[in-house]
Design a protein around this motif. Sequence first.
Motif, PDB file in Angstrom:
ATOM      1  N   ALA A   7      -6.661  -1.068   0.298  1.00 39.74           N
ATOM      2  CA  ALA A   7      -5.853  -2.228   0.662  1.00 39.74           C
ATOM      3  C   ALA A   7      -6.680  -3.495   0.834  1.00 39.74           C
ATOM      4  N   SER A   8      -8.010  -3.385   0.839  1.00 44.69           N
ATOM      5  CA  SER A   8      -8.848  -4.578   0.925  1.00 44.69           C
ATOM      6  C   SER A   8      -8.685  -5.449  -0.308  1.00 44.69           C
TER       7      SER A   8
ATOM      8  N   HIS B  32      -3.539  -5.810  -2.084  1.00 44.98           N
ATOM      9  CA  HIS B  32      -2.706  -6.237  -0.951  1.00 44.98           C
ATOM     10  C   HIS B  32      -1.233  -5.901  -1.208  1.00 44.98           C
TER      11      HIS B  32
ATOM     12  N   ASP C 251      -4.804  -8.610  -6.068  1.00 47.30           N
ATOM     13  CA  ASP C 251      -5.759  -9.290  -5.198  1.00 47.30           C
ATOM     14  C   ASP C 251      -5.463 -10.772  -5.009  1.00 47.30           C
TER      15      ASP C 251
END
Length: 114
Positions: A97-98, A101, A108
């Motif tokens: 999830a970094s 999103h 991203d």
Amino acid sequence: MKTVLKWIWRVFLGLVILLVGIFTAAAAIPQLADPEIDMENHGAGSSSVLPSFSGLERSFPASNEPADNPTTPEKVELGRLLFFDPVLSQNNDIACASCHHPDLGFADGRPTAA
């Protein structure tokens, strides 16, 4: 001078009438819609991704899951936990999830891939 102002006013009024006519005609033209999909022959994956006229208005296709390994609420919760947990990264510092999103459609947010 009055003659010039009259001509400018007439040209301006003519352009306004022309624009109103164009916008009225454009509003009367119906929007294109997505074609109906035969879901008997389409499941999840690239075979069900057809060109779309209206983008995200198409519903998400059903997933193809094997009969001997069905989706369960426990598997869904495990997937959610692992997606947000950095334990799967090499240095335990970045989660899926970094970069992917959920609020950005699992992208991203950049205009091009990095």
